[in-house]
Design an enzyme around this catalytic site. Sequence first.
Site, PDB file in Angstrom:
ATOM      1  N   ALA A 135      45.313 -20.708 -21.660  1.00 14.91           N
ATOM      2  CA  ALA A 135      46.402 -19.845 -22.124  1.00 14.91           C
ATOM      3  C   ALA A 135      46.016 -18.381 -21.976  1.00 14.91           C
ATOM      4  O   ALA A 135      44.902 -17.979 -22.325  1.00 14.91           O
ATOM      5  CB  ALA A 135      46.723 -20.157 -23.584  1.00 14.91           C
ATOM      6  N   ASN A 157      34.254 -31.753 -17.852  1.00 15.10           N
ATOM      7  CA  ASN A 157      34.511 -30.394 -18.326  1.00 15.10           C
ATOM      8  C   ASN A 157      33.656 -30.102 -19.559  1.00 15.10           C
ATOM      9  O   ASN A 157      33.499 -30.956 -20.418  1.00 15.10           O
ATOM     10  CB  ASN A 157      36.005 -30.264 -18.662  1.00 15.10           C
ATOM     11  N   CYS A 209      43.998 -29.346 -26.289  1.00 17.54           N
ATOM     12  CA  CYS A 209      43.996 -28.020 -26.905  1.00 17.54           C
ATOM     13  C   CYS A 209      43.825 -28.127 -28.420  1.00 17.54           C
ATOM     14  O   CYS A 209      44.576 -28.856 -29.084  1.00 17.54           O
ATOM     15  CB  CYS A 209      45.290 -27.278 -26.575  1.00 17.54           C
TER      16      CYS A 209
END
Length: 329
Positions: free
Chosen positions: A17, A197, A98
């Site tokens: 974001a 990740n 998120c």
Amino acid sequence: MKSFPKISSPIVLSPMAGVTNIAFRLLCKRMGAGICFSEFISARAVAANKDDLSGIIDVAEEERPVGIQLFDNNPEIMLESAKIVMPACDIIDVNMGCPAHKIMKCGGGSALLADLPRIKEILEALSTLDIPISCKIRTGISQKSIVAVQVARIAEEAGCAAIAVHGRTREQGYSGTADWSIIRQVKEAVSIPVIGNGDVRTPQDAEQLMNKTGCDMIMVGRAAMGNPYLFKQISHYLKTGEVLPQLSLPDQAALLSEYYALLQKYGIARVSTMKQFAQLFTRSYPNSSVFRGKLSLAKTEEHVRSLLDKFVRQTYREADREIGRKSFK
């Protein structure tokens, strides 16, 4: 099952974001990212503004293949918005990782990790589309609720083309250390591509993540924010074992100028965005703290550029003096 898009490099830009706008994605693509994902986008916002998505969806043909990430917890709204954005991208990703409160409050992001049946509903709805889908998850809500393997199996059964796993729990946020062993467990549990990740800051980190987990691709996020050149460094290292040196400050400034030009080209130049990236692009260079202090007070694009030019010139002069001192000795 639809396949993951063919990409030139196994290094993926993570959706972030306020960061992965079209300008930044194009820059990372040029630096060697195989595919870049958009900032996460509210499925409800897409559905509500389907007749005018300017400012919500911006994709350039030259950055494709590109992924768009959506968030919500309603399968019908996710499907409706996915149909709307489908022509603009090559894969649709579901945000299940998120940890931000505002995303979780609406049931999206990592809040979904506490509702596996809902995950199944969302992914099965999206799998009816004529485009590959993927999802990005965390290992679980907390250490007491690690669900990555279960979610990965649901994703595979629902027809996902890939799954990205951030090796932290929602409770960890971005603190602590990513648990790569869970990424390995996911890789061993499913046959779809797994994107690892978490804690990839150097080319060596990328190699270790692949070796320790067996993941098919590497997702890079925060480490690339001020250093898109990291994609080139990782790609080169994985091919040759050679670590490319850090960019010189002038080269880094040139990269920043290219980013500014892209912001202007696509009509998204904002002083706040320019300041943010000038701060990030110069944070590892000598005497940059003074520059960043002055930058925080800048009010215009011209002021930001003036401060950056002055900082680069000053750094050149100091480097020349240092060379002169060493030569004199």
